[in-house]
Design an enzyme around this catalytic site. Structure first.
Site, PDB file in Angstrom:
ATOM      1  N   HIS A  47      -2.749   7.281  -4.396  1.00  0.00           N
ATOM      2  CA  HIS A  47      -2.842   6.109  -3.525  1.00  0.00           C
ATOM      3  C   HIS A  47      -2.918   4.871  -4.400  1.00  0.00           C
ATOM      4  O   HIS A  47      -3.568   4.876  -5.450  1.00  0.00           O
ATOM      5  CB  HIS A  47      -4.103   6.197  -2.651  1.00  0.00           C
ATOM      6  CG  HIS A  47      -4.541   4.876  -2.103  1.00  0.00           C
ATOM      7  ND1 HIS A  47      -5.612   4.174  -2.636  1.00  0.00           N
ATOM      8  CD2 HIS A  47      -4.062   4.112  -1.090  1.00  0.00           C
ATOM      9  CE1 HIS A  47      -5.776   3.055  -1.965  1.00  0.00           C
ATOM     10  NE2 HIS A  47      -4.858   2.991  -1.024  1.00  0.00           N
TER      11      HIS A  47
ATOM     12  N   VAL B 203      -2.461  -3.086  -3.483  1.00  0.00           N
ATOM     13  CA  VAL B 203      -2.799  -4.421  -3.987  1.00  0.00           C
ATOM     14  C   VAL B 203      -2.604  -5.405  -2.839  1.00  0.00           C
ATOM     15  O   VAL B 203      -1.646  -5.300  -2.078  1.00  0.00           O
ATOM     16  CB  VAL B 203      -1.957  -4.831  -5.214  1.00  0.00           C
ATOM     17  CG1 VAL B 203      -2.434  -4.108  -6.463  1.00  0.00           C
ATOM     18  CG2 VAL B 203      -0.468  -4.561  -5.005  1.00  0.00           C
ATOM     19  N   ARG B 204      -3.496  -6.371  -2.721  1.00  0.00           N
ATOM     20  CA  ARG B 204      -3.476  -7.210  -1.530  1.00  0.00           C
ATOM     21  C   ARG B 204      -4.142  -8.568  -1.789  1.00  0.00           C
ATOM     22  O   ARG B 204      -4.969  -8.717  -2.704  1.00  0.00           O
ATOM     23  CB  ARG B 204      -4.211  -6.515  -0.389  1.00  0.00           C
ATOM     24  CG  ARG B 204      -5.654  -6.168  -0.709  1.00  0.00           C
ATOM     25  CD  ARG B 204      -6.272  -5.228   0.305  1.00  0.00           C
ATOM     26  NE  ARG B 204      -7.643  -4.885  -0.058  1.00  0.00           N
ATOM     27  CZ  ARG B 204      -7.976  -3.890  -0.861  1.00  0.00           C
ATOM     28  NH1 ARG B 204      -7.038  -3.124  -1.403  1.00  0.00           N
ATOM     29  NH2 ARG B 204      -9.248  -3.643  -1.150  1.00  0.00           N
TER      30      ARG B 204
ATOM     31  N   ARG C  21       0.329  -2.412  13.043  1.00  0.00           N
ATOM     32  CA  ARG C  21       1.373  -1.474  13.441  1.00  0.00           C
ATOM     33  C   ARG C  21       0.911  -0.054  13.125  1.00  0.00           C
ATOM     34  O   ARG C  21       0.826   0.351  11.958  1.00  0.00           O
ATOM     35  CB  ARG C  21       2.659  -1.818  12.699  1.00  0.00           C
ATOM     36  CG  ARG C  21       3.884  -1.053  13.153  1.00  0.00           C
ATOM     37  CD  ARG C  21       5.120  -1.681  12.518  1.00  0.00           C
ATOM     38  NE  ARG C  21       6.333  -1.034  12.973  1.00  0.00           N
ATOM     39  CZ  ARG C  21       6.949  -0.062  12.312  1.00  0.00           C
ATOM     40  NH1 ARG C  21       6.453   0.399  11.179  1.00  0.00           N
ATOM     41  NH2 ARG C  21       8.067   0.462  12.780  1.00  0.00           N
TER      42      ARG C  21
ATOM     43  N   SER D 120       0.852  -1.190   0.000  1.00  0.00           N
ATOM     44  CA  SER D 120       0.000   0.000   0.000  1.00  0.00           C
ATOM     45  C   SER D 120       0.884   1.234   0.000  1.00  0.00           C
ATOM     46  O   SER D 120       1.880   1.288   0.733  1.00  0.00           O
ATOM     47  CB  SER D 120      -0.905   0.011   1.236  1.00  0.00           C
ATOM     48  OG  SER D 120      -1.752   1.141   1.237  1.00  0.00           O
TER      49      SER D 120
END
Length: 306
Positions: free
Chosen positions: A108, A111-112, A262, A94
């Site tokens: 922005h 990809v995931r 995090r 990201s």
């Protein structure tokens, strides 16, 4: 499900994007690697790479993360209630780049891959991602170029994908409390598993691979345009919309915070300098007003640029 191939691709994509940006600016990103050991609420590792105070990018971050958790958070199961409470694995890249020059748009990209691992059942795997552009001063040729590259990246997967994902992007990156889009859109997809793992993975790769071609030519056209206090003031005002969207609506931000991710990496997308004004609108006929009238609305950018 071959998660090793996905991880290898994502780390390579992060390297390629940042290599292109460093070559353009001559300024290096710093690297911050992290791990979450066994026993933590969220286990895994990641690589946060960022720049602050650069001449091209006032703040920019590109994160890789690969995490596993014992139970999916609410933001990940709002459309899949049957998977609530299942263990999960997620990885992605990201990025958000906030340029210094107000004529260069914020961008922005994400990809995931996400896998739910319900007990006694096959993994449920899907992909997501996309990219969107948030200009402060609009240029038709920039918007047309950005959307053309996105259309071409999706073309091998069917003529329906770009129109469908463009509309999804327009609807997703919309500030309901302001009744306005965040920017001029791009493409967005989520919960995508059409054609099986390999086909869906290929579509995600095509979107990720298109980012540099979509964004870098715009940077090169605009980064040296002269600007002054007026343009800078409007840029910091409009950045406030970015903050509002990310903290109120963005599913990725909510997922990260709800799952115990995090915080420094999750909030890397925040712009460095932001202002708000009470009940303000630009004066009619100004370039600032034209952003609202001509750009912050859905348009057929590809058709207009044909």
């Amino acid at each position: 499900m071959n998660t090793h191939d996905v991880r290898t691709y994502l780390l390579g994509l992060q390297d390629r994007i940042l290599g292109a940006m460093e070559a353009e600016s001559g300024e290096p990103f710093i690297t911050d690697s992290w791990t979450r050991p066994a026993g933590d609420r969220l286990q895994g590792d990641g690589l946060s790479r960022l720049i602050e105070g650069g001449q091209l990018l006032e703040r920019g971050g590109c994160n890789f993360s690969h995490v596993k958790g014992a139970a999916m958070p609410p933001s990940a199961t709002q459309h899949r209630p049957e998977l609530a409470g299942a263990p999960f694995e997620a990885m992605g890249v990201s990025l958000v780049f906030h340029p210094r020059n107000p004529y260069v748009p914020t961008v922005h990209m994400n990809v995931r891959m996400f896998a739910a691992l319900p007990a006694g059942r096959e993994p449920v795997v899907w992909f997501g991602g996309g990219m969107d552009l948030t200009p402060y001063y609009g240029f038709e040729e920039d918007a047309q170029h950005f959307h053309r590259v996105n259309r071409d990246a999706l073309a091998p997967f069917g003529d329906d994908k770009y129109p469908r994902f463009k509309q999804w992007c327009d609807e997703y990156f919309f500030l309901k409390h302001r009744n306005e889009p965040r920017g001029i859109g791009g493409v967005f997809f989520d919960d995508y598993a059409e054609g099986g793992f390999e086909q869906s993975f290929a579509l995600m790769r095509s979107v990720g691979d298109a980012f540099v071609a979509a964004y870098l030519p715009i940077v090169q056209r605009r980064k040296h345009l002269p600007h002054g206090a007026r343009e800078r003031d409007f840029q910091t005002y409009r950045r406030g919309r970015y903050v509002e969207f990310n903290l109120v609506f963005d599913r990725g931000t909510l997922f990260g915070l709800q799952s115990g991710g995090r915080t420094e990496s999750i909030l890397m997308s925040m712009p460095p300098v932001v202002t708000w004004r009470y009940n303000w609108a630009p004066e009619a006929g100004t370039p600032e007003a034209r952003l609202y009238s001509d750009f912050l609305r859905p348009r057929d950018w590809v058709g207009e640029g044909a």
